[in-house]
Write a protein that holds these residues in place. Structure first.
Motif, PDB file in Angstrom:
ATOM      1  N   LEU A   3       0.831  -1.198   0.000  1.00  0.00           N
ATOM      2  CA  LEU A   3       0.000   0.000   0.000  1.00  0.00           C
ATOM      3  C   LEU A   3       0.869   1.254   0.000  1.00  0.00           C
ATOM      4  O   LEU A   3       0.606   2.210  -0.721  1.00  0.00           O
ATOM      5  CB  LEU A   3      -0.933   0.010   1.212  1.00  0.00           C
ATOM      6  N   GLU A   4       1.930   1.233   0.779  1.00  0.00           N
ATOM      7  CA  GLU A   4       2.843   2.371   0.818  1.00  0.00           C
ATOM      8  C   GLU A   4       3.526   2.584  -0.534  1.00  0.00           C
ATOM      9  O   GLU A   4       3.702   3.718  -0.975  1.00  0.00           O
ATOM     10  CB  GLU A   4       3.886   2.175   1.905  1.00  0.00           C
ATOM     11  N   GLU A   5       3.914   1.517  -1.197  1.00  0.00           N
ATOM     12  CA  GLU A   5       4.514   1.632  -2.521  1.00  0.00           C
ATOM     13  C   GLU A   5       3.521   2.229  -3.514  1.00  0.00           C
ATOM     14  O   GLU A   5       3.885   3.060  -4.341  1.00  0.00           O
ATOM     15  CB  GLU A   5       4.987   0.258  -3.015  1.00  0.00           C
ATOM     16  N   TRP A   9       4.020   5.782  -5.356  1.00  0.00           N
ATOM     17  CA  TRP A   9       4.010   5.860  -6.818  1.00  0.00           C
ATOM     18  C   TRP A   9       3.113   6.998  -7.289  1.00  0.00           C
ATOM     19  O   TRP A   9       3.367   7.641  -8.285  1.00  0.00           O
ATOM     20  CB  TRP A   9       3.541   4.528  -7.405  1.00  0.00           C
ATOM     21  N   HIS A  10       2.072   7.288  -6.519  1.00  0.00           N
ATOM     22  CA  HIS A  10       1.148   8.368  -6.853  1.00  0.00           C
ATOM     23  C   HIS A  10       1.586   9.707  -6.263  1.00  0.00           C
ATOM     24  O   HIS A  10       0.799  10.643  -6.225  1.00  0.00           O
ATOM     25  CB  HIS A  10      -0.266   8.032  -6.382  1.00  0.00           C
ATOM     26  N   GLY A  11       2.806   9.795  -5.781  1.00  0.00           N
ATOM     27  CA  GLY A  11       3.330  11.061  -5.288  1.00  0.00           C
ATOM     28  C   GLY A  11       3.310  11.207  -3.777  1.00  0.00           C
ATOM     29  O   GLY A  11       3.643  12.273  -3.255  1.00  0.00           O
ATOM     30  N   GLY A  12       2.944  10.170  -3.046  1.00  0.00           N
ATOM     31  CA  GLY A  12       2.919  10.236  -1.584  1.00  0.00           C
ATOM     32  C   GLY A  12       4.311  10.077  -0.991  1.00  0.00           C
ATOM     33  O   GLY A  12       5.292   9.805  -1.693  1.00  0.00           O
ATOM     34  N   GLN A  13       4.395  10.254   0.305  1.00  0.00           N
ATOM     35  CA  GLN A  13       5.671  10.156   1.024  1.00  0.00           C
ATOM     36  C   GLN A  13       5.855   8.753   1.569  1.00  0.00           C
ATOM     37  O   GLN A  13       4.977   8.219   2.239  1.00  0.00           O
ATOM     38  CB  GLN A  13       5.687  11.168   2.172  1.00  0.00           C
ATOM     39  N   ARG A  14       6.999   8.158   1.305  1.00  0.00           N
ATOM     40  CA  ARG A  14       7.326   6.835   1.849  1.00  0.00           C
ATOM     41  C   ARG A  14       7.724   7.016   3.311  1.00  0.00           C
ATOM     42  O   ARG A  14       8.561   7.841   3.634  1.00  0.00           O
ATOM     43  CB  ARG A  14       8.469   6.219   1.050  1.00  0.00           C
ATOM     44  N   ILE A  15       7.124   6.254   4.209  1.00  0.00           N
ATOM     45  CA  ILE A  15       7.377   6.404   5.635  1.00  0.00           C
ATOM     46  C   ILE A  15       8.143   5.203   6.187  1.00  0.00           C
ATOM     47  O   ILE A  15       9.204   5.344   6.770  1.00  0.00           O
ATOM     48  CB  ILE A  15       6.056   6.573   6.425  1.00  0.00           C
ATOM     49  N   VAL A  16       7.617   4.019   6.044  1.00  0.00           N
ATOM     50  CA  VAL A  16       8.212   2.851   6.685  1.00  0.00           C
ATOM     51  C   VAL A  16       8.952   1.959   5.702  1.00  0.00           C
ATOM     52  O   VAL A  16      10.095   1.590   5.927  1.00  0.00           O
ATOM     53  CB  VAL A  16       7.130   2.020   7.415  1.00  0.00           C
TER      54      VAL A  16
END
Length: 58
Positions: A3-5, A9-16
């Protein structure tokens, strides 16, 4: 992590999560959680040393 990936990919910030196949510690620089996991033990060690210094000076 998937889900994070997707969000990243849609411009969000990778956290974990980190991308698979990346070598080295470069992923720590892109992850705020990775930075906390490195810095927190150092801060705890400094606190223990300071506490030991206060106790021994009494």
């Amino acid at each position: 992590m998937e889900l994070e990936e997707y969000v990243a990919w849609h411009g969000g910030q990778r956290i974990v999560g980190r991308q698979r196949g990346t070598a080295g510690k470069g992923w720590l620089q892109s992850s705020p959680t990775g930075l906390i996991m490195v810095v927190l033990p150092l801060l705890v060690a400094v606190c223990w040393v300071a506490l030991a210094g206060v106790i021994t000076s009494m």
